[in-house]
Structure formats: C-alpha cells, structure tokens
Design an enzyme around this catalytic site. Structure first.
Site, PDB file in Angstrom:
ATOM      1  N   CYS A 269       0.561  -1.118   0.400  1.00  0.00           N
ATOM      2  CA  CYS A 269       0.096   0.083  -0.216  1.00  0.00           C
ATOM      3  C   CYS A 269       0.829   1.094   0.111  1.00  0.00           C
ATOM      4  O   CYS A 269       1.737   1.399   0.597  1.00  0.00           O
ATOM      5  CB  CYS A 269      -0.685  -0.264   0.962  1.00  0.00           C
ATOM      6  SG  CYS A 269      -0.115  -0.102   3.090  1.00  0.00           S
ATOM      7  N   SER A 302       2.997  -2.826   4.046  1.00  0.00           N
ATOM      8  CA  SER A 302       2.440  -0.941   3.911  1.00  0.00           C
ATOM      9  C   SER A 302       3.977  -0.356   3.164  1.00  0.00           C
ATOM     10  O   SER A 302       5.267  -0.955   3.022  1.00  0.00           O
ATOM     11  CB  SER A 302       3.208  -0.273   5.371  1.00  0.00           C
ATOM     12  OG  SER A 302       4.923  -0.294   5.622  1.00  0.00           O
ATOM     13  N   ASP A 303       3.936   0.647   2.098  1.00  0.00           N
ATOM     14  CA  ASP A 303       5.655   0.988   2.000  1.00  0.00           C
ATOM     15  C   ASP A 303       6.227   1.795   3.457  1.00  0.00           C
ATOM     16  O   ASP A 303       5.216   1.767   4.565  1.00  0.00           O
ATOM     17  CB  ASP A 303       4.981   2.233   1.266  1.00  0.00           C
ATOM     18  CG  ASP A 303       6.401   2.886   0.278  1.00  0.00           C
ATOM     19  OD1 ASP A 303       7.295   2.027   0.773  1.00  0.00           O
ATOM     20  OD2 ASP A 303       6.313   3.304  -0.513  1.00  0.00           O
ATOM     21  N   TRP A 304       7.254   2.292   2.972  1.00  0.00           N
ATOM     22  CA  TRP A 304       7.864   1.996   4.192  1.00  0.00           C
ATOM     23  C   TRP A 304       7.899   3.470   4.891  1.00  0.00           C
ATOM     24  O   TRP A 304       8.347   4.313   4.015  1.00  0.00           O
ATOM     25  CB  TRP A 304       9.502   2.227   3.486  1.00  0.00           C
ATOM     26  CG  TRP A 304      10.640   0.916   3.671  1.00  0.00           C
ATOM     27  CD1 TRP A 304      11.822   0.912   4.428  1.00  0.00           C
ATOM     28  CD2 TRP A 304      10.126  -0.704   3.665  1.00  0.00           C
ATOM     29  NE1 TRP A 304      12.112  -1.122   3.722  1.00  0.00           N
ATOM     30  CE2 TRP A 304      10.855  -1.993   3.740  1.00  0.00           C
ATOM     31  CE3 TRP A 304       8.757  -0.786   2.543  1.00  0.00           C
ATOM     32  CZ2 TRP A 304      10.330  -2.646   3.851  1.00  0.00           C
ATOM     33  CZ3 TRP A 304       8.470  -2.136   2.125  1.00  0.00           C
ATOM     34  CH2 TRP A 304       9.354  -3.708   2.410  1.00  0.00           C
TER      35      TRP A 304
END
Ligand code: BGC
Length: 876
Positions: A269, A302-304
C-alpha cells in the site's frame, strides 16, 4: 509560454524538423474538459469493515499449512510476523526458531535486487513496456527473481503499476510500465507469474493512486523527525489522490486485477492518501476493493513508513508494517509491534484479525515452498543495507558472502534493451548504419558513468539531488535502482563495433554538453569534419522523490542537437527524453551501450513501440499536472494537498484522442527497418448462447468475479512483412467501447490486445487477440458491476493508436451468435472510428447528477463507522 519540446525528441532520429506523425482525425473532440468535478464528492472514502478473512481460495493446501503454523504461535510471535524489524534486508521479519521459521527477507526492487553484490541490473519496466513483448517480460521476471532467490530474499518488492503514469511529469513512471492500464496490466501479471514460478514472492506496488512524488509523505509536526524538515513546521498530511469510482476501476485498479489473478503474494500500500484516507489505512481500497472485490488472498504490506496508526490500520486491511519502527532504523516504537499486542490484550483488535494477517503472510511462503531449503541470506547483504547491526533484535540465517547470481542474464538484458528501443524517425534511411569509418559521438549520455555505479541513497545520488551531468543513465534513482557490477556505455560499445570492421576508423567525440554548445566543435575538436554519421546521446534524470526533473535537468539538449545537426547532415539522436520523466532507452540496464549498437548497426531490427504519447509541447501534459504550488508548499492547512484526478479516464492517448489533439508521436508508434501491412479484422464469438450484460453472481476468486476472465470473442488480423528484411512488429487491437448513459466520458478507444510477431520478408501470419468479458465492459458505478454496454463495440486494429488499418464492429448483447461482427464482420478501412462508435460529445455534464456520487458504493452499508472524518489517520 510553453517550452517547445526539443526538436529531436526521438529515440533514434535523423535530425530534421519534427512534424506530427499522424494528424488523422481520431475522435470528434470536445471543448469542455468533462463533466463538472465536485471536489466534495471525493474528500472521503467510505468505510468497509470488517476486514475479510482469507479463505485460501486457490491456495488451499498452503493455507491449511499456514493455518496450522499460526495456531502454534504465541501472541508475541504473531506480532513478530506482522511487524518489520532491523536486519540485513530492506525489510525483515524476525525468525521463529522453535518452529523452524528463519524469518523473511524483503528486498527492492522492480528491476534488480537493489542492495546486492554480483547481481544484474535489468531494463526498467518502462523499457519492457516499450518492447511490447510478453515473452521477454516473463523471462525477465524469471531471471530477476532467480537473482533474489540466490541471495536469500523471499520477497521481491516489485513489479510496479503505481504510478500508472497519470502525469507525464511523474518521477517514478519509469519503474512501472505504461500509462495504459491494459498494457501495464498484461505485463504486470506476466512479470508476476514469471517471478513466482521461481519460488520468489512478488510484491505488486504501490497501491494505489501513487501518481506523484511531491508531498507523497506527510510533513511537519511529528513527521519532521521522520521525513526531515523543520521541527516547528505545521503538521501537513500527504497528498490525497481523489479518484472517482469508475476511473479507479478502469484505470488505476485495472492492473491490480491482473496481479491478483496472476497469484501475486503481496501488495504494497502506498504513501499517499486516496480520497482523504491514507493508502495503508483505507478500508475501502484494502478491505473493499482488494480483499472483497478482487478476492486477494495474500497480504498487504506497507510502503516504508507509510503506516500512521496501529490497530485501526490493521482493521482497515493492513497486514504487515514495514520497516516496522516509526523511526525507520529502530524496531521501537512502532505502530504495530507492542502496540498490536496491547490492542489485542485490551480488546481493541480482535485476535481473529491478527490471525488472518498471519495466515495471509504465511500462505504464500508455504505455497512457494520457501520452507524447503530456501537459500540463506547472502552474508554481504547487511553491510549494504541501512540498519545498523547494533539495532538487530534477532539472529538471521546467513549463507556465503558475495554469491554471484548473474548467470548469463546479461544476454536477456541486452535483448530487452534493444527490443525496448523505439525508432521514431529515419530520414533518408540513415539507419541501419553500414560501415562508416568516421563516426562522431556527442552528448552527455554517451560516455561512461562518472559518479559510480549505484544510484541509490538519499537524495539518490551521493553528489547531487538532480542527477548527474556526465555519463550514461542505465537506470533511474531511488529504491527502483540497482547496484551495477559494470556498465557498457554507448561510446565504448560504438568503438568496439566500429573497430570490429575497420581498425583504422575514426571515432571522434565530445561528450560535455556545455563544450558543444559554447564552443564550435566542428573544426577545432572534430576533424576531418563532418563525420559520416553523428550520434547524439542525450538524457534527462528521473528518480524516486522527484517529479518534473526532466524539465529541471535539461543539460542544453536542444542546443546540442542544433549545434551538431547544423554541421553534420547525418545526425541521429538517441534520447530518453521528450520533456518527460520517461526513459525509454536509457533505462535499459547494464548492457545499454551494446543494446543501442545492436539497433544502430541493424543486428537487431527495431520493433519497440512507444508505451506513452510524445506530445507536441510539454504543456500539453498539463491536463494531469503534478499537484504542487508555492501556496501549497507554504500552507498551514493540514489537508491542503488535494490532487483531483479530474481528467478521469482521459490520460495519455485517451486525452489526446478525445480532444483530437495533434501529437509528435502517438502511443504505440515505432518504426522498423522493414515494412508491414495488415489485412481485414474478423471477429468470432467464443462459446455460444446469449451474453448477459452483467457477469452474474459467482463466488469471487482471486482476480474478482471469475466470469470477468471468460474469453467471449476473438479478433483476428493477418500481418505481413512487405519489406526486404526480417523484423518484428506489434499489431495492436483497440476497442471503441460504447458511451454508457449517465456515465463519465468514455475514451474514444482503448487498447485491448497486442502481440509481438516476427516475420521473414514476404511472410504473413494471422494474429488472434482474446477478448474477455472485462475487456468489453465498463465499470457501472450504480450497480457496482462490470457491465457490457448495449450498443456496438468498434474494433480498430493497427500498428499504433493512430495508424488504424482495419475496423469492424460487433454487438455482444444484440444476438446470440455474437452480433453484427459475430461471424467475421467485414473490415472497413474508410470508416471513421469515432462516428461508428459513438461520439463522447453527446454526453453532457448535466447527465452526471443522477447518481449518488462518483463514490457511490452499494456495499458500504452496515459497516462499522469510525466517525465522520475519513481523511487523516488516527494517530496512536
Ligand atoms: C519506496 C518503495 C520501496 C521501499 C523500500 C520506499 O520509499 O516507495 O518502493 O520498496 O522504499 O526501499
């Protein structure tokens, strides 16, 4: 005043005046920009709860094994599975030794294992798209993934379909494939299948609406500590991509349908908000679209640092938090970790949700056999990654250091590099070159790299935040880059080629653009002059974190071309730039020089086609500009960053066709050293019986309603090589779908089929395109279904989006045998596609008030409410 695109905005172009390739009328045009956009309709994202539990559909055995595994876990171990932790990889899940689980190693990225020694750097997604070659796309997926596996990485963080490429100014467009959802969808799915066939998990990213880098993350306030900037700056949320329901389905979600249908293990995401709600906490996009509608059985990571809440994010559908800690490098504090333990213990988060998260994470692991002798992590990985070893909480399992995983992958890298190069212009058949003995080479993209072989880091190059001037650009910057072990620069490859046929030949060069522009080079520096052929190599820079960089970093490209072309009659321009951040040739990986020499001297007959439109002027892309302004940059309004996707479905060629605008080079265009012709198009019904408008109520499978994937028709065309040499081309099938009543504008035509075919001189071949139910449907916002329109569908087959060679129609709903074209309707080369398939101008803005709103969901009743405001994250 719009800046003119550089004269030679051509990949391989003999420099003369550029005129539009094809100004033929496609679309009747419209003066209005579309129905009225009411921003308030898009400010909120509807709640969809609870998060659907995976059932393991399609992956039953692995799901059972995962369920058994999860049933053995303590609460603390379950939390460990869903929370990233410092370790040797870009993302790490800690081991659970007592159950023989060594943890998970997640590594970037979409074109290479980024942080690794002795690994290959492949051409970017954009180059693959320019090849339009499904076989090469699959093989690239296989070969890339084998390198991840050899290094002990379980999950490869790619491929990319977000950004899709809404805006030509987007800094990361090159990581993905094409702004056309169909082209992207096909190559996205195929790449995933190739990757996962090796036993590596693919991660389809960034979901969803991640169409700009500017303000992709929140800023100020508590975020200053994480993302930089002054600590006393006001807290401002990330940009919100505001997308209507139909555009979401037919454009941005479309490729993710392919990804889920192809069995993708994980989905990342995105940083941005979507309709007011953060990508990793948006229950509509995660629970609703992805897990309910698409039937996704894997996990959302998640993206970072894209997580801004604890259990509310989990309830909204997030399964794994990366990199884990709020401060990035440390495991705690975390929105997950101990907070999830507390949330379960105090009843805020049902244990069933945590169990589902764990099962979703472990199912792909067992499905791909990663529990059986998966290679251990290369011991050299940790030193390349950002986590200090002092922050590691767990002992990871290492194998040898510096394992060489490159195999013979340089061959396919070179092959895709050539296949993804697009010949736009070939005045006087300057190309292919024969055996010139005085060759001039010019421009800053010709010579070897001058800043080292790794374009990672922040700000993505160690010595500049706007790219570097001197040296070839084989890859863009940021997390989508790779650590090259060598690069073959064009100048080097040209010298080898020229000296292979004439060791007394001259190869004269000036690669410093300022030198070329400021001082006359012909005479003083290049002598004898002019060379028989002058090869000009230009580039722009693009990379994660920076939009519009091509406009900022131009390095005098136009002036270089003008200076060289004024003195050298046979000038060929090779550039990645059309004033865009798209890098069709120079993002061709480590073999970039060899690949271009293959094209220039004709060892490979060019067959690449543009995967996007090259407009006449930079400002022609302003219809989908990056959201940015001084006012926004200085705002104190927390929710000020709003990016309204007002152009809806009309991006790239759909915009230029709809408004009947001339372009320099249209979507799908590309020349060859031979010529091709196309015969009539014929349509055949697959199966029998009448076709219903809606797909019917079937159990949702991965990829959505399975009926969407039923092939209902085929379209066939014959293609012939009418020239003297062998070559490949790409017959393209476009459909003119009917304009549904009371819906937003439908594009004049949309791509729905393509095949790469290689033909000997004089050879013909029949190419057949499958049309699925989804291919001929539109997303009906009222019924929340893919619906086949009631009027005729136009068939337009050709060699580009504006080089239509054969047309016909068929009407799926009018006859059980398949409508007017059902048994092979006759093609009409003179038919006007637009008049045959319904003019969009007949629909007016007044027709759009009938529905409850563009985000009119029929399935959001009765869900748990989280209050009235769905914009910002709930901070813990
Ligand atoms: C990027 C992702 C990447 C991640 C890990 C993020 O900044 O958006 O694409 O996978 O970093 O490096």
């Amino acid at each position: 005043m719009a800046a003119k695109l550089r004269v030679a905005a051509a990949l391989l172009a003999a420099a003369t005046t550029v005129t539009g390739q094809n100004d033929s009328t496609v679309g009747t045009g419209a003066s209005a920009a579309g129905p009225t956009w009411n921003h308030a309709d898009y400010e909120t994202s509807p709640p969809v709860y609870p998060s659907p539990n995976a059932t393991g559909l399609g992956w039953e055995d692995a799901f059972q094994t995962a369920s058994d595994f999860v049933s053995e876990l303590t609460l603390e171990e379950k939390v460990r599975l869903v929370t990233g932790t410092p370790g040797p990889c870009v993302g790490n899940i800690g081991p659970i030794e007592r159950l023989g689980f060594n943890g998970l190693c997640l590594q970037d990225g979409p074109l290479a294992i980024r942080e690794a020694t002795f690994a290959s750097v492949f051409p970017a997604g954009l180059s693959v798209a320019a090849s339009w070659d499904k076989d090469l796309a699959r093989q690239r997926g296989v070969d890339m993934a084998l390198e991840f596996k050899g290094k002990g990485s379980h999950i490869a963080l790619g491929p990319v379909a977000g950004p899709l490429g809404r805006s030509g100014y987007g800094g990361r467009n090159w990581e993905g494939f094409s702004p056309d959802p169909y082209l992207t969808g096909e190559l996205f799915g195929i790449t995933i299948e190739g990757m996962e066939s090796t036993g590596v998990q693919a991660c389809a990213k960034h979901y969803i609406g991640n169409e700009q880098e500017t303000q992709r993350n929140p800023s100020g306030g508590p975020n200053s500590a994480i993302f930089g900037g002054p600590a006393d700056a006001p807290s401002i949320e990330a940009v919100s991509s505001n997308i209507d329901d139909r555009t979401m389905h037919e454009a941005y979600l479309w490729p993710f349908y392919n990804a889920v249908h192809s069995g993708v293990s994980s989905i990342m995401c995105s940083y941005n908000r979507i309709n007011g709600s953060y990508g990793c906490q948006n229950s509509k996009t995660l629970n609703g679209l992805l897990k309910e509608e698409l039937g996704f059985q894997g996990y959302v990571m998640s993206d970072w640092l894209a997580v801004h809440a604890g259990y509310p994010a989990a309830e909204a559908g997030l399964d794994m938090n990366m990199p884990g800690g709020i401060a990035f490098l440390e495991s705690a504090p975390s929105f997950f970790g101990g907070n999830i333990t507390t949330s379960v213990n105090n009843g805020s988060l049902p244990i069933e949700r945590l169990d589902d998260m764990c099962r979703r994470i472990m199912t792909p692991y067992f499905r791909l056999g990663q529990n059986n002798n998966y290679p251990p992590i290369d011991a050299s990985s940790g030193a390349l990654n950002f986590f200090p070893t002092a922050n590691y909480l767990y002992n990871f399992t290492y194998g040898p250091s510096n394992v060489d995983v490159r195999d013979d992958h340089k061959n396919i890298i070179r092959e895709i590099g050539a296949a993804g190069s697009v010949l736009l212009k070939n005045v006087n058949n300057t190309l292919p070159l024969k055996t010139p003995s005085n060759v001039g080479v010019f421009g800053n993209d010709a010579s070897d790299i001058s800043v080292g072989l790794y374009f990672g880091g922040v700000p993505f190059l160690y010595n500049s935040n706007t790219g570097y001037d001197q040296g070839v650009l084989p890859v863009g910057g940021g997390s989508g880059t790779g650590r090259m072990t060598y690069v073959v620069a064009p100048l080097e490859a040209i010298k080898s080629k020229v000296f292979s046929y004439n060791d007394k030949a001259l190869v004269q060069y000036v690669t410093n653009n300022s030198e070329i522009v400021v001082n006359g080079i012909f005479g003083p520096l290049i002598n004898p002059t002019p060379p028989e052929v002058c090869l000009v190599f230009l580039k722009t820079w693009a990379g994660e974190g920076a939009d519009r960089t091509s406009l900022q970093v131009d390095w005098d490209g136009n002036a270089v071309v003008e200076e060289v072309a004024a003195s050298c009659p046979n000038t060929v321009v090779i550039t990645n730039s059309a004033g865009l951040n798209t890098l069709p040739w120079a993002n061709n990986g480590q073999e970039v020089g060899n690949a271009i020499v293959d094209i220039l001297w004709g060892a490979v007959n060019p067959s690449g086609k543009l995967p996007y439109t090259i407009a006449l002027e930079e400002d022609d892309y302003a219809f989908a500009d990056i959201t940015n302004s001084t006012e926004l940059l200085e705002t104190t309004d927390q929710y000020a960053w709003q990016s309204d996707f007002e152009e809806r479905l009309l991006i790239d060629y759909r915009h230029f066709d709809f408004f009947n605008e001339s372009v320099q080079y249209e979507f799908g265009f590309g020349l060859s050293y031979t010529t091709f012709s196309m015969g009539d198009a014929s349509v055949a019904r697959v199966g029998s019986g009448s076709i219903t408008a809606a797909p019917g109520n079937n159990t949702i499978q991965p990829g959505g309603n399975p009926a969407l994937w039923d092939v209902l028709y085929t379209v066939s065309v014959s293609v012939s090589n009418t020239g003297d040499i062998a070559g490949a081309t790409v017959p393209q099938l476009y459909l003119g779908l009917p304009q549904p009543a009371n819906e937003d504008y439908t594009p004049v035509k949309v791509l729905r089929g393509f095949e790469k075919v290689t033909l000997q001189p004089g050879e013909s071949q029949t190419v057949t395109f499958d049309l699925t139910r989804r291919d001929i449907s539109y997303w009906d916002t009222f019924s929340q279904q893919w619906i086949i329109g009631s009027s005729a569908i136009g068939v337009l087959a050709g060699f580009s989006s504006r080089d239509i060679q054969a047309t016909t129609t068929f009407s799926p709903l009018s006859s059980s045998s398949g409508g007017s074209g059902g048994s092979g309707g006759s093609a009409s080369s003179s038919a006007s596609p637009t008049s045959a398939f319904g003019s969009p101008t007949t629909t007016t803005a007044s027709g759009y008030g009938d529905h409850a709103g563009p985000w009119h969901w029929s399935n959001n009743q009765g869900h748990k409410s989280q209050g009235s405001h769905w914009g910002p994250p709930a901070k813990q």
